[in-house]
Design an enzyme around this catalytic site. Structure first.
Site, PDB file in Angstrom:
ATOM      1  N   PHE A 250       0.812  -1.223   0.000  1.00 46.11           N
ATOM      2  CA  PHE A 250       0.000   0.000   0.000  1.00 46.11           C
ATOM      3  C   PHE A 250       0.843   1.269   0.000  1.00 46.11           C
ATOM      4  O   PHE A 250       0.364   2.329   0.372  1.00 46.11           O
ATOM      5  CB  PHE A 250      -0.980  -0.003   1.183  1.00 46.11           C
ATOM      6  CG  PHE A 250      -1.818  -1.249   1.252  1.00 46.11           C
ATOM      7  CD1 PHE A 250      -2.754  -1.513   0.270  1.00 46.11           C
ATOM      8  CD2 PHE A 250      -1.646  -2.181   2.267  1.00 46.11           C
ATOM      9  CE1 PHE A 250      -3.526  -2.668   0.306  1.00 46.11           C
ATOM     10  CE2 PHE A 250      -2.402  -3.344   2.310  1.00 46.11           C
ATOM     11  CZ  PHE A 250      -3.341  -3.590   1.334  1.00 46.11           C
ATOM     12  N   GLY A 478       0.336  -9.081  -3.289  1.00 45.45           N
ATOM     13  CA  GLY A 478      -0.878  -9.813  -2.953  1.00 45.45           C
ATOM     14  C   GLY A 478      -1.977  -9.467  -3.940  1.00 45.45           C
ATOM     15  O   GLY A 478      -3.030 -10.108  -3.963  1.00 45.45           O
ATOM     16  N   ILE A 641      -8.084  -4.899 -19.591  1.00 43.55           N
ATOM     17  CA  ILE A 641      -8.151  -5.679 -18.354  1.00 43.55           C
ATOM     18  C   ILE A 641      -7.412  -6.996 -18.589  1.00 43.55           C
ATOM     19  O   ILE A 641      -7.855  -7.836 -19.373  1.00 43.55           O
ATOM     20  CB  ILE A 641      -9.613  -5.913 -17.951  1.00 43.55           C
ATOM     21  CG1 ILE A 641     -10.308  -4.569 -17.682  1.00 43.55           C
ATOM     22  CG2 ILE A 641      -9.708  -6.838 -16.750  1.00 43.55           C
ATOM     23  CD1 ILE A 641      -9.614  -3.666 -16.670  1.00 43.55           C
ATOM     24  N   PRO A 644      -9.660 -10.106 -15.221  1.00 43.21           N
ATOM     25  CA  PRO A 644     -10.827  -9.460 -14.603  1.00 43.21           C
ATOM     26  C   PRO A 644     -11.035  -9.856 -13.145  1.00 43.21           C
ATOM     27  O   PRO A 644     -11.537  -9.062 -12.360  1.00 43.21           O
ATOM     28  CB  PRO A 644     -11.998  -9.916 -15.478  1.00 43.21           C
ATOM     29  CG  PRO A 644     -11.489 -10.984 -16.367  1.00 43.21           C
ATOM     30  CD  PRO A 644     -10.002 -10.862 -16.434  1.00 43.21           C
ATOM     31  N   GLN A 650      -9.076  -5.818  -6.918  1.00 45.58           N
ATOM     32  CA  GLN A 650      -8.442  -4.540  -6.617  1.00 45.58           C
ATOM     33  C   GLN A 650      -9.484  -3.450  -6.396  1.00 45.58           C
ATOM     34  O   GLN A 650      -9.353  -2.620  -5.497  1.00 45.58           O
ATOM     35  CB  GLN A 650      -7.505  -4.132  -7.758  1.00 45.58           C
ATOM     36  CG  GLN A 650      -6.192  -4.898  -7.747  1.00 45.58           C
ATOM     37  CD  GLN A 650      -5.428  -4.662  -6.470  1.00 45.58           C
ATOM     38  OE1 GLN A 650      -4.986  -3.555  -6.180  1.00 45.58           O
ATOM     39  NE2 GLN A 650      -5.277  -5.693  -5.674  1.00 45.58           N
ATOM     40  N   LYS A 713      -4.008   0.569 -18.155  1.00 46.90           N
ATOM     41  CA  LYS A 713      -3.950   1.593 -17.119  1.00 46.90           C
ATOM     42  C   LYS A 713      -3.893   0.865 -15.771  1.00 46.90           C
ATOM     43  O   LYS A 713      -3.994  -0.355 -15.735  1.00 46.90           O
ATOM     44  CB  LYS A 713      -5.186   2.485 -17.186  1.00 46.90           C
ATOM     45  CG  LYS A 713      -5.319   3.282 -18.483  1.00 46.90           C
ATOM     46  CD  LYS A 713      -6.611   4.083 -18.475  1.00 46.90           C
ATOM     47  CE  LYS A 713      -6.702   4.964 -19.714  1.00 46.90           C
ATOM     48  NZ  LYS A 713      -7.968   5.735 -19.708  1.00 46.90           N
ATOM     49  N   VAL A 715      -5.146  -0.152 -11.804  1.00 47.18           N
ATOM     50  CA  VAL A 715      -6.401  -0.394 -11.104  1.00 47.18           C
ATOM     51  C   VAL A 715      -6.247  -0.425  -9.582  1.00 47.18           C
ATOM     52  O   VAL A 715      -7.233  -0.546  -8.867  1.00 47.18           O
ATOM     53  CB  VAL A 715      -7.046  -1.726 -11.558  1.00 47.18           C
ATOM     54  CG1 VAL A 715      -7.382  -1.665 -13.045  1.00 47.18           C
ATOM     55  CG2 VAL A 715      -6.136  -2.917 -11.270  1.00 47.18           C
ATOM     56  N   GLY A 716      -5.022  -0.314  -9.079  1.00 45.68           N
ATOM     57  CA  GLY A 716      -4.787  -0.557  -7.657  1.00 45.68           C
ATOM     58  C   GLY A 716      -5.313   0.532  -6.736  1.00 45.68           C
ATOM     59  O   GLY A 716      -5.603   0.274  -5.577  1.00 45.68           O
ATOM     60  N   GLU A 717      -5.391   1.743  -7.228  1.00 49.97           N
ATOM     61  CA  GLU A 717      -5.680   2.847  -6.316  1.00 49.97           C
ATOM     62  C   GLU A 717      -7.006   3.536  -6.578  1.00 49.97           C
ATOM     63  O   GLU A 717      -7.575   4.171  -5.693  1.00 49.97           O
ATOM     64  CB  GLU A 717      -4.512   3.851  -6.358  1.00 49.97           C
ATOM     65  CG  GLU A 717      -3.257   3.193  -5.802  1.00 49.97           C
ATOM     66  CD  GLU A 717      -1.981   3.989  -5.996  1.00 49.97           C
ATOM     67  OE1 GLU A 717      -1.589   4.678  -5.048  1.00 49.97           O
ATOM     68  OE2 GLU A 717      -1.374   3.912  -7.077  1.00 49.97           O
TER      69      GLU A 717
HETATM   70 MO1  MOS Z   1       1.226   3.015  -3.843  1.00 48.59          MO
HETATM   71  S1  MOS Z   1       0.812   4.400  -2.404  1.00 48.59           S
HETATM   72  O1  MOS Z   1       1.930   3.906  -5.051  1.00 48.59           O
HETATM   73  O2  MOS Z   1       2.057   1.720  -3.262  1.00 48.59           O
END
Ligand code: MOS
Length: 752
Positions: A250, A478, A641, A644, A650, A713, A715-717
């Site tokens: 994170f 993860g 994607i 999916p 995420q 693009k 997708v994590g944040e």
């Molecule tokens: Mo993220 S806050 O760029 O691991």
């Protein structure tokens, strides 16, 4: 989650394509059977245990440590303090570039925040080290702590985030406000949040003269190597970092942290392998946190509900000894159109650890304020919040005027609204109740996150037996990166996943860049894509120049790689297997290299973002003020994607953090001691299953031809953005009370 959706496959599966398939995690079985070896699971022969002693004051100096008592404790091997800490080649307070953050490595007796490491006890057992650390009984010369946004004089930071300007002006905001028919001004406060990945920072370090092997979770192996190399003045290649599994990152594991380096120093001191694992409460200080903010939005709109001005001002905090300014206002640059947009910042220096990156740094806190303010403006104008957003979302990036590389926001609004059942929502608050008499409210928030790429490299090999190997130092926090990246790897070589060996998570593999900024899949994916393409180009050359091949004479662009064969594009009946080509030509293997990075020309021409819309339902007890987020529907468009299932997961994770932001999470600091009072998972509230009963994430089709060749693009944040604002807006809709201090708690509803 009580309900989860069926996985929707983003695009129909092409024959021979791994990309787009909802595969489960390749390492899932290892994880659920306990076979996955996390950093702290390592026990090299002769290993000792190190335990930190940390400061209980926030400012001053350590005047005494009972090192003798700790040393005399059975099992203790050594106690590391500023007096005997091995020398470093680089001052931990040196800052050679903005990404080099100052570390607390026992350089002196100063205390700069509560929770700062002040000594390290190294012992044969964890118990002995823990007991001896308690015997240190530190005494301090304490000075008053400065805690809270009003406890120090503010200043204007020269930059915010990573080198972004702290003041941006586009058009004339004051004129836009003066000319407006409707105006709102509102101030929103967001709290400090501290990192709580399941796995705390941990390290097992082992020296062999000037060579170092470490097992530690890292989101960026090469950056960590470089930082350690600088501190110890050893070649980067002498450092081997193994980071196969992370129990979450994170942002907290993006850069090597002070405690991790202390583990390396402890191993240096005693000449034996050392393990150091942070206790949960020790996470609240030296590993970064999300800074508190106080944001003021001034908006103007004309009679038709078109925005005439946006002014987004933020106040935030950094530490007394380093600079990181949560860039909350940046979200106002790219989301809503207005002839005048201004953003500005101020900050104070507090006696805390240095704030740092935390999932959607800037956008998370900023979108809470912006989306609340937009909602307040929609209400002032008397428009449905969705109609108001449809009226005002930017068709091109407002400040630069650049077109978006792609933007499916309208479809996100439409699909999310349809799935949620938004139509017919009453405009006024307190109009809906459930069968138990609870107040029901519906709210909306727009989601946005920039599409970023770092720099990464990969290596691919095709063997004569038709199997492949792809190597990249990529990190999997993860989130499923290895699964998605292996899918890209298989396609890049035209192989099935089963025919591919995929190696990652170790610093002796090609540098994949950092798993951060939601740019990992794009960066590492493009590197892998390039490496595979390099192999295929070489293989095609072998075949096409050979009169015995059915591909003889086909030009390079005229060949497809699929199912372990090269196939002529103009005549798919003419093909040859990789094995046949390599065997006939006597080539044992072909190696390819690739790199991933943003295309500067495309970046100059286009503004690149993922977009989304989050719809929230909350229920509020009218007597007790108790709030529950009962239903969330997010619709997101983020280019191609790859997997999916992973992407949906995420989005879920991000949206759950949005619930956390809106209703649960805050660090409570004691203004006298400067300590975080809830530095544990019992009192630092995060949502549990019952707090998120129904969650849906819609994967909106989008094909972006400009971000990169694969159209990826991040997708994590993005899931964190939009969600908290949507919940706050739903709370208003349920109750008629506008809460501007987060998290929203019940006393704010019944008190007002
Ligand atoms: Mo993220 S806050 O760029 O691991």
């Amino acid at each position: 989650m009580a309900e989860t959706q069926q996985i929707v496959i983003a695009s129909p599966r092409r024959h021979g394509s791994s990309i787009g398939q909802p595969l489960t995690r390749r390492d899932g079985l290892l994880k659920v059977t306990g076979e996955a070896r996390y950093a702290a699971d390592n026990h090299p022969r002769g290993m000792l245990h190190a335990v930190l002693a940390v400061s209980s004051i926030a400012r001053g100096r350590v005047s005494f440590l009972d090192v003798a008592a700790a040393r005399a404790h059975p099992g203790v091997v050594d106690v590391m303090t500023p007096a005997n800490r091995p020398p470093l080649a680089l001052d931990p307070d040196a800052k050679l570039h903005p990404f080099m953050f100052r570390l607390d490595l026992l350089q002196n007796d100063r205390v700069r925040y509560a929770g700062q490491p002040i000594a390290v006890v190294i012992a044969e057992t964890l118990e002995a080290a823990t007991e001896a650390a308690a015997l240190l009984s530190p005494r301090y010369d304490a000075e008053p702590a400065r805690i809270g946004l009003d406890s120090a004089d503010s200043f204007i930071p020269s930059t915010i985030g990573v080198g972004s300007p702290s003041e941006v002006q586009h058009g004339d905001v004051e004129a836009g406000l003066a000319a407006a028919e409707y105006r709102i001004e509102a101030t929103y406060e967001t709290p400090a949040q501290y990192h709580n990945p399941m796995e705390p920072h941990a390290i097992v370090a082992e020296w062999d003269s000037d060579r170092l092997t470490v097992d530690t979770p890292s989101q960026g192996l090469a950056w960590a190597q470089e930082r350690i190399a600088g501190l110890f003045d050893i070649p980067q290649d002498n450092i081997h970092i193994r980071s196969p599994f992370l129990g979450g990152g994170f942002g907290s594991k993006g850069l090597i942290s002070g405690p991790q380096v202390l583990g390396i120093l402890a191993a240096r001191l005693v000449g034996r392998p050392v393990k150091l694992v942070l206790r949960r409460d020790q996470m609240y200080g030296p590993v970064g946190h999300r800074a508190p903010t106080r944001q003021t939005l001034r908006l103007g709109a004309d009679r038709q509900g078109a925005l005439t001005a946006i002014h987004h001002h933020m106040g935030t905090a950094t530490s007394t000894f380093d600079d990181f300014f949560e860039p909350s206002v940046q979200v106002s640059h790219a989301l809503y159109a207005s002839p005048a947009i201004a953003t500005s910042a101020e900050a104070v220096r507090l006696d805390t650890g240095t704030p740092l990156f935390m999932r959607a740094p800037g956008e998370a806190s900023g979108s809470v304020a912006l989306e609340s303010a937009i909602d307040e403006m929609a209400i002032a104008v008397g428009m449905d919040p969705l109609d108001f957003r449809l009226r005002n979302y930017a068709e091109a990036e407002p400040i630069s005027g650049k077109p978006f590389s792609s933007k499916a926001l309208r479809e996100c609004y439409a699909q999310g609204a349809a799935r949620f059942g938004w139509a017919g929502r009453p405009l006024a608050p307190r109009q809906m109740r459930d069968e138990n008499g609870l107040l029901v409210g519906w709210g909306l928030g727009t989601a946005i996150f920039p599409a970023i790429m770092f720099q990464g490299k990969a290596r691919a090999v095709l063997h004569a037996d038709g199997t492949g190997l792809v190597e990249i130092g990529a990190e999997d926090m993860g989130q499923g990166a290895w699964t998605a990246l292996a899918q890209i790897a298989a396609d890049s070589l035209g192989l099935e996943l089963e025919q591919l060996e995929f190696r990652a998570g170790s610093s002796d593999l090609p540098d994949a860049g950092i798993a951060g900024g939601s740019g990992h899949t794009a960066t590492a994916g493009m590197a892998i894509h390039g490496a595979g393409a390099d192999v295929i180009a070489k293989l095609a050359e072998l075949a096409m120049g050979d009169a015995r091949s059915p591909l003889f004479g086909a030009d390079n662009a005229g060949v497809l790689a699929r199912g372990g064969r090269l196939i002529r594009r103009d005549d798919e009946s003419r093909s040859e297997s990789y094995t046949d080509i390599l065997t006939r030509t006597g080539v044992a293997e072909i190696e390819g290299r690739g790199s991933g990075a943003a295309d500067p020309a495309a970046q100059d021409a286009y503004s690149m973002h993922a977009h989304g819309a989050v719809f929230a339902e909350v229920k509020v007890d009218p007597d007790l003020g108790q709030i529950r987020a009962t239903r969330l529907v997010g619709a997101f468009a983020a280019g191609t994607i790859i997997n999916p299932r992973m992407v949906q997961s995420q989005y879920y994770g991000g949206m759950i953090w949005g619930v956390s932001f809106a209703l649960h999470e805050q660090a409570v600091l004691d203004h006298r001691s400067g300590r975080v009072m809830n530095s544990n998972l019992a009192e630092y509230h995060v949502p549990v299953n019952v707090d998120v009963p129904s969650l849906e994430a819609i994967l909106v089709d989008e094909s972006d031809p400009y971000v990169n060749a694969l159209g990826i693009k991040g997708v994590g944040e993005i899931g964190v953005t939009g969600t908290a604002g949507a919940i706050a807006n739903a709370v208003w809709h349920a109750t008629g009370v506008r809460v501007r201090r987060f998290p929203i708690t019940l006393e704010q509803l019944i008190g007002g």
